[in-house]
Each structure stands twice: as structure tokens, then as C-alpha cells.
Enzyme design. Structure first.
Site, PDB file in Angstrom:
ATOM      1  N   THR A 150       0.871  -1.179   0.000  1.00  8.83           N
ATOM      2  CA  THR A 150       0.000   0.000   0.000  1.00  8.83           C
ATOM      3  C   THR A 150       0.904   1.224   0.000  1.00  8.83           C
ATOM      4  OG1 THR A 150      -1.794  -1.073   1.168  1.00  8.83           O
ATOM      5  CG2 THR A 150      -1.631   1.312   1.452  1.00  8.83           C
ATOM      6  N   GLY A 180     -10.793  -2.349   2.655  1.00  8.95           N
ATOM      7  CA  GLY A 180     -10.016  -2.161   3.881  1.00  8.95           C
ATOM      8  C   GLY A 180     -10.061  -0.718   4.355  1.00  8.95           C
ATOM      9  N   ASP A 181      -9.046  -0.322   5.087  1.00 11.34           N
ATOM     10  CA  ASP A 181      -9.015   1.034   5.656  1.00 11.34           C
ATOM     11  C   ASP A 181      -8.610   2.098   4.634  1.00 11.34           C
ATOM     12  OD1 ASP A 181      -6.426  -0.354   5.740  1.00 11.34           O
ATOM     13  OD2 ASP A 181      -5.672   1.558   6.509  1.00 11.34           O
ATOM     14  N   VAL A 203      -3.064  -4.388   8.052  1.00 10.67           N
ATOM     15  CA  VAL A 203      -4.314  -5.116   7.831  1.00 10.67           C
ATOM     16  C   VAL A 203      -5.494  -4.180   8.127  1.00 10.67           C
ATOM     17  CG1 VAL A 203      -5.688  -7.111   8.502  1.00 10.67           C
ATOM     18  CG2 VAL A 203      -3.205  -7.296   8.350  1.00 10.67           C
ATOM     19  N   GLY A 204      -6.256  -3.885   7.087  1.00  9.29           N
ATOM     20  CA  GLY A 204      -7.302  -2.871   7.198  1.00  9.29           C
ATOM     21  C   GLY A 204      -8.349  -3.188   8.246  1.00  9.29           C
TER      22      GLY A 204
HETATM   23  N1  ASP Z   1      -4.348  -1.363   4.543  1.00  9.82           N
HETATM   24  C1  ASP Z   1      -4.466  -2.109   3.320  1.00  9.82           C
HETATM   25  C2  ASP Z   1      -5.804  -2.810   3.288  1.00  9.82           C
HETATM   26  O1  ASP Z   1      -6.212  -3.325   4.302  1.00  9.82           O
HETATM   27  C3  ASP Z   1      -3.384  -3.116   3.113  1.00  9.82           C
HETATM   28  C4  ASP Z   1      -1.968  -2.692   3.486  1.00  9.82           C
HETATM   29  O2  ASP Z   1      -1.743  -1.559   3.886  1.00  9.82           O
HETATM   30  O3  ASP Z   1      -1.049  -3.521   3.321  1.00  9.82           O
HETATM   31  O4  ASP Z   1      -6.402  -2.904   2.255  1.00  9.82           O
END
Ligand code: ASP
Length: 287
Positions: A150, A180-181, A203-204
Site C-alpha cells: 500500500t 479495507g481502511d 491489515v485494514g
Molecule cells: N491497509 C491495506 C488494506 O487493508 C493493506 C496494506 O496496507 O497492506 O487494504
């Protein structure tokens, strides 16, 4: 300005030459008086176009084999925010978000109707399933999570205005339709001239259920002004204890820049009018 390339991203010999070109370009534009939101969009777009990360050209597919990308941007002066998610066929998500930013009364648009708007406004491939990603498996580790990638950026411009942009291909083995976030205002990105700016990665699901990037900024602001990287890291450590997930961020809190992550590595960089650097470990940070 500060940027990141996702939790667990590393400054490998393959990736490093890309930054040798990017840093001077960003420094030049910053010295030329680039506005916060324009600069953040430019930086994220360069990272997307590089194909080196799990965003833009390098985005991984969801479990049905289709690449759906998410991105979001916020301008800290106007407090205008927009996230766009689950769009196919648009590697330049940061530019799509920028084109729509401030044009609707909404803060989030998703899926086929967002694709339709994109097609009508200069992204003819929007909605197509041919995504052109290099090799999705290279981004997956043994647990099925995306290894890295990301991308995000926060900027304070010469007038003191803030902006934040985040763009992603999501995480490995995610269900079709999962968001995700990253494209959620207050989750994966946030900017408010009176509070700060942040771009998150990790992890979002864990980031969102912890309250997201805006919760981190508020916690930092109310913690009484301790060293910014340390306060941010403590917040991320709580996320790791409660949800078992690593995360990372770059931000500006009450005028202080910071990077923090609980993953082993995270490519992060700083570009100012006086100096620029890129690294992937905390002991290389200039602040
Ligand atoms: N935050 C991102 C998501 O959850 C993934 C990441 O940052 O690696 O989609």
C-alpha cells in the site's frame, strides 16, 4: 512531505533506483510551491505507476482473480475528503480520486457506478478486468497476506496546509468486494490543518476496528506532546496486542513529522526543501 510503501516493504536493489529519480523530482516540485493535495497526489501516483508496490500497476487481485483498487484523499484546509473503492481497470487511482475530489457532496464512491463516472471522464478502461499487474503471487507471503505495498503520502506545503493520500490493492486472499481502511476517510487517510495528517498501512480490518488513522492523530494530540514517532508506535503496538496485526503510518501531528510501524520494515521517505531521504528501518530515520 512523507511517504510510505506499505508494511513489510523493503528497500531492495530492485526498488532503490526508482527513488533515486523520485526524490529529486518531488523536492523540485516542493520548492516550486506545490500545493499539499497536488503534491500528495503526485507522489502517490508515481508510486502507483512504478508497478513496484501493491497499488496502481502493481495491485494484487481479489480471490476471484479480479484486481479492484481503492484510494482516498483529503485536503486539510477545506476538510474535503473522498475515497473510491472497488474500481477495476484504473491503475491511476490517485488521479481518479483527485479528478472527483470536491465535485460531489459525498465522501465515498464505490464499484460499478464509480467506474461509470471514470469511463465518462477520461478513463476508458475503467470497469475492464484486464489490470496489467506484473505477477500477483510475488506479493503474497505464506500466510496469504500481501507482503507489502500500500502506498501513501502526507504533505505540509509552504503555506502550512496539509493533505493525505493513500492507495492500495488491498490484502492477500481477500473476498471479492472486501474494502479495507485505505480508501476510508479517518481510516486509512486523514488531514486536518488544525490536527495533523496521516496515511496508514497494515491489515485494514485491524486498523478500522481500532478507530483508524484519525483516532491515532487524536491520541497523539492529547498525549501531551511526547516524541511523535514514539507516541505513534505505542498506538500501533496496542493494535498489534489487541488484533495480532502489524501496521504502519506516516504523518504530521501538530506540526511534527513521524513514521512508525510494528512490521519489521516499511519503506518510508521524507522530502523537504532542505533534504530528502528514503529508508526502510527506524534506525535510519532523521527524526
Ligand atoms: N491497509 C491495506 C488494506 O487493508 C493493506 C496494506 O496496507 O497492506 O487494504
Amino acid at each position: 512531505m512523507l511517504f510510505h510503501c506499505g508494511t513489510d516493504s523493503e528497500l531492495t536493489p530492485e526498488v532503490r533506483p526508482f527513488f533515486d529519480g523520485l526524490l529529486p523530482e518531488l523536492a523540485l516540485r516542493l520548492r516550486g510551491g506545490g500545493k499539499a493535495l497536488d503534491m500528495a497526489i503526485l507522489c502517490v501516483n508515481r508510486l502507483e505507476e512504478s508497478g513496484l508496490f501493491n497499488a496502481g500497476r502493481g495491485a494484487i487481485p481479489q480471490s476471484d482473480g479480479v484486481v479492484r483498487r481503492d484510494a482516498g484523499a483529503m485536503d486539510g484546509a477545506s476538510m474535503k475528503a473522498l475515497g473510491i473503492s472497488q474500481v477495476r481497470g484504473v491503475p491511476a487511482m490517485s488521479r481518479l480520486v483527485a479528478a472527483l475530489h470536491g465535485m460531489s457532496p459525498h465522501v465515498h464512491l464505490a464499484g460499478v457506478l464509480a467506474e461509470e463516472w471514470a469511463r465518462r471522464n477520461g478513463w476508458p478502461e475503467a470497469g475492464s478486468q484486464k489490470a496489467g499487474y506484473p505477477d500477483p503471487l510475488t506479493f503474497w507471503n505464506e500466510s496469504g497476506q500481501s507482503g507489502s505495498g500500500t502506498v501513501g503520502c502526507v504533505v505540509r506545503d509552504s503555506e502550512g496546509h496539509l493533505a493525505a493520500v493513500t492507495s492500495t490493492g488491498g490484502i492477500g486472499r481477500m473476498w471479492p468486494g472486501r474494502i479495507g481502511d485505505s480508501p476510508i476517510v479517518g481510516g486509512g487517510f486523514y488531514a486536518d490543518d488544525t490536527l495533523g495528517a496521516i496515511s496508514m498501512t497494515g491489515v485494514g480490518e485491524a486498523i478500522l476496528t481500532s478507530g483508524g488513522g484519525v483516532a491515532l492523530l487524536v491520541a497523539m494530540a492529547s498525549s501531551g506532546g511526547g516524541p511523535a514517532p514514539q507516541s505513534a508506535r505505542e498506538w500501533l503496538e496496542r493494535v498489534e496486542r489487541r488484533f495480532g496485526a502489524t501496521a504502519g503510518c506516516v504523518g504530521i501531528s501538530l506540526g511534527r513529522p513521524f513514521f512508525a510501524h510494528t512490521s519489521a520494515a516499511m519503506v518510508r521517505g521524507y522530502v523537504g526543501t532542505d533534504r530528502a531521504f528514503v529508508g526502510d528501518r527506524a534506525d535510519q530515520d532523521p527524526f
